[in-house]
Design an enzyme around this catalytic site. Structure first.
Site, mmCIF file in Angstrom:
data_model
loop_
_atom_site.group_PDB
_atom_site.id
_atom_site.type_symbol
_atom_site.label_atom_id
_atom_site.label_comp_id
_atom_site.label_asym_id
_atom_site.label_seq_id
_atom_site.Cartn_x
_atom_site.Cartn_y
_atom_site.Cartn_z
ATOM 1 N N HIS A 67 41.157 36.422 37.986
ATOM 2 C CA HIS A 67 41.201 38.193 37.780
ATOM 3 C C HIS A 67 40.120 38.285 36.650
ATOM 4 C CE1 HIS A 67 43.912 36.789 34.933
ATOM 5 N NE2 HIS A 67 43.798 37.945 34.095
ATOM 6 N N HIS A 69 39.799 39.547 33.539
ATOM 7 C CA HIS A 69 40.143 39.629 32.142
ATOM 8 C C HIS A 69 39.439 38.522 31.528
ATOM 9 C CE1 HIS A 69 44.102 42.218 32.474
ATOM 10 N NE2 HIS A 69 42.988 42.775 32.353
ATOM 11 N N ASP A 71 39.587 36.343 29.251
ATOM 12 C CA ASP A 71 40.282 35.027 28.637
ATOM 13 C C ASP A 71 40.295 34.123 29.935
ATOM 14 O OD1 ASP A 71 42.226 36.618 29.708
ATOM 15 O OD2 ASP A 71 43.661 35.675 28.665
ATOM 16 N N HIS A 72 39.876 34.670 31.106
ATOM 17 C CA HIS A 72 40.076 34.054 32.383
ATOM 18 C C HIS A 72 38.632 33.600 32.858
ATOM 19 C CE1 HIS A 72 44.403 33.827 32.864
ATOM 20 N NE2 HIS A 72 44.158 34.856 31.998
ATOM 21 N N HIS A 146 49.340 41.707 38.915
ATOM 22 C CA HIS A 146 48.868 41.859 37.274
ATOM 23 C C HIS A 146 48.481 43.302 37.284
ATOM 24 C CE1 HIS A 146 48.096 40.420 33.559
ATOM 25 N NE2 HIS A 146 46.675 40.211 33.768
ATOM 26 N N ASP A 209 47.913 34.982 35.648
ATOM 27 C CA ASP A 209 48.574 36.303 35.305
ATOM 28 C C ASP A 209 49.127 37.197 36.439
ATOM 29 O OD1 ASP A 209 47.392 34.912 32.974
ATOM 30 O OD2 ASP A 209 46.398 37.207 32.345
ATOM 31 N N HIS A 267 49.182 28.733 29.454
ATOM 32 C CA HIS A 267 49.058 30.311 29.215
ATOM 33 C C HIS A 267 50.047 30.777 28.200
ATOM 34 C CE1 HIS A 267 47.985 34.490 29.588
ATOM 35 N NE2 HIS A 267 46.887 34.162 30.033
#
Length: 311
Positions: A67, A69, A71-72, A146, A209, A267
Protein backbone atom coordinates in the site's frame (compact mmCIF):
# COMPACT_ATOMS: atom_id res chain seq x y z
CA UNK A 1 8.56 -34.02 -11.73
CA UNK A 2 10.77 -32.48 -9.08
CA UNK A 3 13.47 -30.20 -10.44
CA UNK A 4 16.50 -28.88 -8.63
CA UNK A 5 15.62 -25.83 -6.59
CA UNK A 6 17.93 -23.05 -5.58
CA UNK A 7 17.99 -21.02 -2.40
CA UNK A 8 14.63 -20.10 -0.92
CA UNK A 9 14.90 -17.76 2.03
CA UNK A 10 13.63 -14.49 3.46
CA UNK A 11 16.11 -11.76 4.36
CA UNK A 12 14.56 -9.38 6.89
CA UNK A 13 15.80 -5.83 6.32
CA UNK A 14 13.52 -3.91 8.67
CA UNK A 15 10.86 -4.75 11.25
CA UNK A 16 9.58 -1.49 12.76
CA UNK A 17 6.03 -0.27 12.56
CA UNK A 18 5.33 3.33 11.57
CA UNK A 19 8.42 4.72 13.32
CA UNK A 20 11.92 3.20 13.26
CA UNK A 21 13.77 2.65 16.52
CA UNK A 22 17.42 2.39 17.52
CA UNK A 23 17.39 -1.32 16.74
CA UNK A 24 14.66 -1.64 14.10
CA UNK A 25 14.69 -0.07 10.65
CA UNK A 26 11.58 0.68 8.64
CA UNK A 27 10.08 -2.27 6.74
CA UNK A 28 11.93 -4.24 4.10
CA UNK A 29 11.93 -7.93 3.14
CA UNK A 30 13.85 -9.65 0.38
CA UNK A 31 12.71 -13.07 -0.82
CA UNK A 32 15.28 -15.21 -2.59
CA UNK A 33 13.50 -17.82 -4.67
CA UNK A 34 15.42 -20.07 -7.07
CA UNK A 35 17.71 -17.32 -8.34
CA UNK A 36 15.00 -14.65 -8.43
CA UNK A 37 14.93 -11.84 -5.85
CA UNK A 38 11.73 -10.00 -4.90
CA UNK A 39 11.83 -7.01 -2.56
CA UNK A 40 8.70 -6.40 -0.48
CA UNK A 41 7.68 -3.08 1.11
CA UNK A 42 11.00 -1.19 1.15
CA UNK A 43 10.72 1.59 3.70
CA UNK A 44 13.18 4.39 4.34
CA UNK A 45 16.80 3.31 4.85
CA UNK A 46 16.52 -0.04 3.07
CA UNK A 47 19.39 0.74 0.68
CA UNK A 48 21.74 0.82 3.68
CA UNK A 49 20.17 -2.29 5.20
CA UNK A 50 20.83 -4.11 1.94
CA UNK A 51 24.53 -3.31 2.32
CA UNK A 52 24.52 -4.73 5.85
CA UNK A 53 22.80 -7.88 4.59
CA UNK A 54 25.13 -8.31 1.61
CA UNK A 55 22.31 -8.05 -0.93
CA UNK A 56 23.24 -7.31 -4.52
CA UNK A 57 20.76 -4.80 -5.94
CA UNK A 58 21.10 -5.94 -9.58
CA UNK A 59 19.53 -9.24 -8.59
CA UNK A 60 16.24 -7.56 -7.63
CA UNK A 61 13.78 -8.18 -10.44
CA UNK A 62 10.66 -6.72 -8.91
CA UNK A 63 9.51 -4.68 -5.93
CA UNK A 64 6.13 -5.52 -4.41
CA UNK A 65 4.40 -2.85 -2.32
CA UNK A 66 1.32 -3.59 -0.25
CA UNK A 67 0.00 0.00 0.00
CA UNK A 68 1.06 3.62 -0.38
CA UNK A 69 1.92 4.49 3.23
CA UNK A 70 5.49 5.74 3.19
CA UNK A 71 6.90 3.35 5.79
CA UNK A 72 6.25 0.65 3.17
CA UNK A 73 7.60 2.34 0.06
CA UNK A 74 9.76 5.40 0.79
CA UNK A 75 12.87 3.30 0.24
CA UNK A 76 12.05 2.83 -3.45
CA UNK A 77 14.11 5.83 -4.70
CA UNK A 78 17.20 4.71 -2.79
CA UNK A 79 16.93 1.15 -4.08
CA UNK A 80 16.51 2.38 -7.65
CA UNK A 81 19.55 4.63 -7.29
CA UNK A 82 21.58 1.74 -5.95
CA UNK A 83 20.49 -0.38 -8.88
CA UNK A 84 21.46 2.38 -11.31
CA UNK A 85 24.89 2.56 -9.72
CA UNK A 86 25.48 -1.19 -9.69
CA UNK A 87 23.87 -2.12 -13.02
CA UNK A 88 22.88 0.87 -15.20
CA UNK A 89 19.95 0.15 -17.48
CA UNK A 90 18.71 -2.78 -15.46
CA UNK A 91 14.92 -3.20 -15.65
CA UNK A 92 12.72 -3.51 -12.57
CA UNK A 93 8.96 -3.80 -12.11
CA UNK A 94 7.10 -2.10 -9.25
CA UNK A 95 3.89 -3.86 -8.21
CA UNK A 96 1.34 -2.28 -5.91
CA UNK A 97 -2.38 -1.62 -5.57
CA UNK A 98 -3.85 0.60 -8.26
CA UNK A 99 -4.39 3.26 -5.59
CA UNK A 100 -0.60 3.41 -5.08
CA UNK A 101 0.41 3.47 -8.76
CA UNK A 102 0.76 7.25 -9.02
CA UNK A 103 2.72 7.37 -5.76
CA UNK A 104 5.11 4.66 -7.00
CA UNK A 105 5.60 6.48 -10.31
CA UNK A 106 6.39 9.68 -8.43
CA UNK A 107 8.95 7.85 -6.28
CA UNK A 108 10.59 6.51 -9.43
CA UNK A 109 10.74 10.04 -10.87
CA UNK A 110 12.26 11.38 -7.65
CA UNK A 111 14.99 8.76 -7.92
CA UNK A 112 16.06 10.08 -11.34
CA UNK A 113 17.85 6.76 -11.74
CA UNK A 114 18.98 5.18 -14.98
CA UNK A 115 16.78 2.16 -14.42
CA UNK A 116 14.00 0.96 -16.71
CA UNK A 117 11.05 1.10 -14.30
CA UNK A 118 7.63 -0.37 -15.04
CA UNK A 119 4.78 0.29 -12.60
CA UNK A 120 2.27 -2.57 -12.70
CA UNK A 121 -0.97 -1.70 -10.84
CA UNK A 122 -2.62 -4.57 -8.95
CA UNK A 123 -6.44 -4.54 -8.76
CA UNK A 124 -7.71 -4.45 -5.18
CA UNK A 125 -10.46 -7.05 -5.40
CA UNK A 126 -11.72 -9.79 -3.10
CA UNK A 127 -10.18 -12.56 -5.19
CA UNK A 128 -6.71 -13.68 -6.18
CA UNK A 129 -5.34 -11.86 -9.22
CA UNK A 130 -2.19 -12.84 -11.13
CA UNK A 131 0.81 -10.56 -10.62
CA UNK A 132 3.88 -12.25 -12.12
CA UNK A 133 5.81 -15.44 -12.72
CA UNK A 134 8.75 -15.76 -10.31
CA UNK A 135 11.14 -18.53 -11.35
CA UNK A 136 8.24 -20.73 -12.42
CA UNK A 137 6.07 -20.00 -9.38
CA UNK A 138 2.89 -17.92 -9.51
CA UNK A 139 2.83 -14.61 -7.63
CA UNK A 140 -0.74 -13.53 -6.90
CA UNK A 141 -2.39 -10.86 -4.77
CA UNK A 142 -5.73 -9.99 -3.20
CA UNK A 143 -7.23 -7.07 -1.33
CA UNK A 144 -6.89 -6.61 2.42
CA UNK A 145 -8.63 -4.25 4.87
CA UNK A 146 -6.51 -1.25 5.83
CA UNK A 147 -7.15 2.50 6.02
CA UNK A 148 -6.10 2.82 2.37
CA UNK A 149 -6.38 0.21 -0.40
CA UNK A 150 -3.91 -2.58 0.34
CA UNK A 151 -3.04 -6.02 -0.99
CA UNK A 152 -1.28 -9.11 0.31
CA UNK A 153 0.89 -11.36 -1.83
CA UNK A 154 1.13 -15.14 -2.21
CA UNK A 155 3.81 -17.03 -4.13
CA UNK A 156 2.94 -20.64 -4.95
CA UNK A 157 5.06 -23.28 -6.60
CA UNK A 158 3.17 -25.81 -8.78
CA UNK A 159 2.69 -29.22 -7.20
CA UNK A 160 5.09 -31.82 -8.52
CA UNK A 161 6.43 -35.28 -7.85
CA UNK A 162 9.75 -36.96 -7.15
CA UNK A 163 11.08 -40.29 -8.36
CA UNK A 164 11.47 -43.05 -5.80
CA UNK A 165 14.89 -44.67 -6.39
CA UNK A 166 13.68 -47.94 -4.85
CA UNK A 167 10.59 -48.09 -7.03
CA UNK A 168 12.65 -47.30 -10.15
CA UNK A 169 15.08 -50.09 -9.33
CA UNK A 170 12.29 -52.58 -8.64
CA UNK A 171 10.68 -51.72 -11.98
CA UNK A 172 13.98 -52.06 -13.83
CA UNK A 173 13.93 -48.43 -14.99
CA UNK A 174 17.39 -46.90 -15.16
CA UNK A 175 19.63 -44.56 -17.15
CA UNK A 176 18.03 -42.81 -20.13
CA UNK A 177 14.77 -44.69 -19.56
CA UNK A 178 14.12 -42.54 -16.47
CA UNK A 179 13.93 -39.41 -18.61
CA UNK A 180 11.86 -41.22 -21.21
CA UNK A 181 9.36 -42.32 -18.56
CA UNK A 182 9.15 -38.75 -17.29
CA UNK A 183 8.43 -37.43 -20.79
CA UNK A 184 6.02 -40.13 -21.91
CA UNK A 185 4.28 -41.00 -18.64
CA UNK A 186 4.50 -44.75 -19.20
CA UNK A 187 7.25 -47.15 -20.27
CA UNK A 188 7.19 -50.95 -20.60
CA UNK A 189 3.93 -51.05 -18.66
CA UNK A 190 5.33 -48.92 -15.81
CA UNK A 191 3.40 -45.72 -15.15
CA UNK A 192 5.00 -42.56 -13.85
CA UNK A 193 2.74 -42.67 -10.78
CA UNK A 194 4.05 -46.18 -9.95
CA UNK A 195 7.60 -44.95 -9.35
CA UNK A 196 7.12 -41.43 -7.98
CA UNK A 197 5.67 -39.71 -4.95
CA UNK A 198 3.70 -36.44 -4.82
CA UNK A 199 5.51 -33.28 -3.75
CA UNK A 200 3.28 -30.33 -2.79
CA UNK A 201 4.59 -27.03 -4.09
CA UNK A 202 6.07 -24.60 -1.58
CA UNK A 203 4.10 -21.48 -0.66
CA UNK A 204 5.25 -18.09 0.63
CA UNK A 205 2.79 -15.43 1.84
CA UNK A 206 3.27 -11.77 2.71
CA UNK A 207 0.64 -9.81 4.66
CA UNK A 208 1.24 -6.33 6.00
CA UNK A 209 -1.09 -3.64 7.32
CA UNK A 210 -4.62 -5.00 7.58
CA UNK A 211 -7.47 -5.61 9.96
CA UNK A 212 -8.38 -9.21 10.65
CA UNK A 213 -10.43 -10.37 7.66
CA UNK A 214 -11.06 -13.59 5.67
CA UNK A 215 -8.53 -12.56 3.01
CA UNK A 216 -5.66 -12.94 5.50
CA UNK A 217 -6.44 -16.62 5.99
CA UNK A 218 -6.79 -17.15 2.25
CA UNK A 219 -3.42 -15.58 1.58
CA UNK A 220 -1.56 -17.70 4.14
CA UNK A 221 -3.45 -20.98 3.62
CA UNK A 222 -0.99 -23.91 3.91
CA UNK A 223 1.97 -21.55 3.54
CA UNK A 224 5.39 -22.93 4.37
CA UNK A 225 6.53 -19.43 5.32
CA UNK A 226 4.12 -16.60 6.05
CA UNK A 227 5.06 -13.05 7.03
CA UNK A 228 2.37 -11.36 9.10
CA UNK A 229 2.33 -7.96 10.70
CA UNK A 230 1.43 -7.85 14.40
CA UNK A 231 1.61 -4.18 15.25
CA UNK A 232 -0.34 -4.48 18.50
CA UNK A 233 -0.86 -6.73 21.50
CA UNK A 234 -4.39 -8.07 21.84
CA UNK A 235 -5.09 -5.93 24.90
CA UNK A 236 -5.10 -3.03 22.43
CA UNK A 237 -7.53 -4.73 20.04
CA UNK A 238 -9.74 -1.68 19.61
CA UNK A 239 -6.74 0.48 18.72
CA UNK A 240 -5.55 -2.15 16.27
CA UNK A 241 -8.93 -2.25 14.54
CA UNK A 242 -9.26 1.53 14.42
CA UNK A 243 -5.83 1.87 12.83
CA UNK A 244 -6.21 -1.06 10.47
CA UNK A 245 -3.78 -3.57 11.96
CA UNK A 246 -3.52 -7.09 13.38
CA UNK A 247 -2.74 -8.08 16.94
CA UNK A 248 -0.23 -10.82 17.68
CA UNK A 249 -3.05 -13.07 18.89
CA UNK A 250 -4.98 -12.59 15.66
CA UNK A 251 -1.85 -13.39 13.65
CA UNK A 252 -1.25 -16.57 15.67
CA UNK A 253 -4.84 -17.78 15.47
CA UNK A 254 -5.04 -17.15 11.73
CA UNK A 255 -1.74 -18.90 11.05
CA UNK A 256 -2.70 -21.95 13.13
CA UNK A 257 -6.13 -22.31 11.52
CA UNK A 258 -4.67 -21.87 8.04
CA UNK A 259 -1.98 -24.51 8.53
CA UNK A 260 1.02 -22.20 8.26
CA UNK A 261 4.27 -24.04 8.98
CA UNK A 262 6.49 -21.08 9.94
CA UNK A 263 5.04 -17.71 10.92
CA UNK A 264 7.32 -14.67 10.77
CA UNK A 265 6.01 -11.85 12.97
CA UNK A 266 7.07 -8.29 12.18
CA UNK A 267 5.99 -4.62 11.95
CA UNK A 268 6.13 -4.06 15.70
CA UNK A 269 4.87 -0.95 17.45
CA UNK A 270 7.64 0.56 19.56
CA UNK A 271 5.31 0.49 22.59
CA UNK A 272 5.97 -3.27 23.02
CA UNK A 273 8.79 -5.67 23.57
CA UNK A 274 8.58 -7.85 20.45
CA UNK A 275 9.20 -10.95 22.57
CA UNK A 276 5.86 -10.29 24.30
CA UNK A 277 4.09 -10.28 20.96
CA UNK A 278 5.77 -13.53 20.02
CA UNK A 279 4.58 -15.19 23.22
CA UNK A 280 1.06 -13.93 22.62
CA UNK A 281 1.03 -15.50 19.14
CA UNK A 282 2.49 -18.78 20.43
CA UNK A 283 -0.14 -18.96 23.18
CA UNK A 284 -2.91 -18.49 20.60
CA UNK A 285 -1.46 -21.27 18.44
CA UNK A 286 -1.19 -23.58 21.46
CA UNK A 287 -4.87 -22.97 22.31
CA UNK A 288 -5.79 -24.51 18.97
CA UNK A 289 -3.28 -27.33 19.20
CA UNK A 290 -1.55 -25.91 16.15
CA UNK A 291 1.93 -26.83 14.97
CA UNK A 292 2.89 -23.47 13.52
CA UNK A 293 6.35 -22.35 14.61
CA UNK A 294 6.83 -18.64 15.34
CA UNK A 295 9.84 -16.55 14.39
CA UNK A 296 9.89 -13.07 15.94
CA UNK A 297 11.81 -11.14 13.33
CA UNK A 298 14.80 -8.92 14.00
CA UNK A 299 16.57 -6.78 11.44
CA UNK A 300 18.98 -8.75 9.23
CA UNK A 301 17.52 -12.15 10.14
CA UNK A 302 17.65 -14.78 7.41
CA UNK A 303 14.74 -17.22 7.57
CA UNK A 304 14.80 -20.26 5.26
CA UNK A 305 11.62 -21.49 3.60
CA UNK A 306 11.12 -24.89 5.28
CA UNK A 307 11.41 -27.84 2.93
CA UNK A 308 8.20 -29.68 2.10
CA UNK A 309 8.00 -33.35 2.97
CA UNK A 310 6.60 -35.64 0.29
CA UNK A 311 2.92 -36.36 0.69
Amino acid sequence: MSHGRGTRELVVLGTAGQAPTRTRNHNGYLLRWDGASVLFDPGEGIQRQMLHAGISSPRIERICVTHRHNDHCLGVPGVLNRMAQDAPGRAVTLHGPADAARHLRDLAVVAQAHVAVTVDPVPTVDAFVPVADVAGSALTARALDHRVPAVGYRLGEPDGSSFSPGALAAAGIRGADVGRLQREGELHGVRLADVSTPRPGQVFAFVMDTRDCPAVAELVRDADLAVLECTYAHRDLRLAHDRGHLTARQAGLTAARAGVRTLVLTHFSQRYDAAELGEEARAAIAELGGRTSVHVASDLDVVPVPARARA
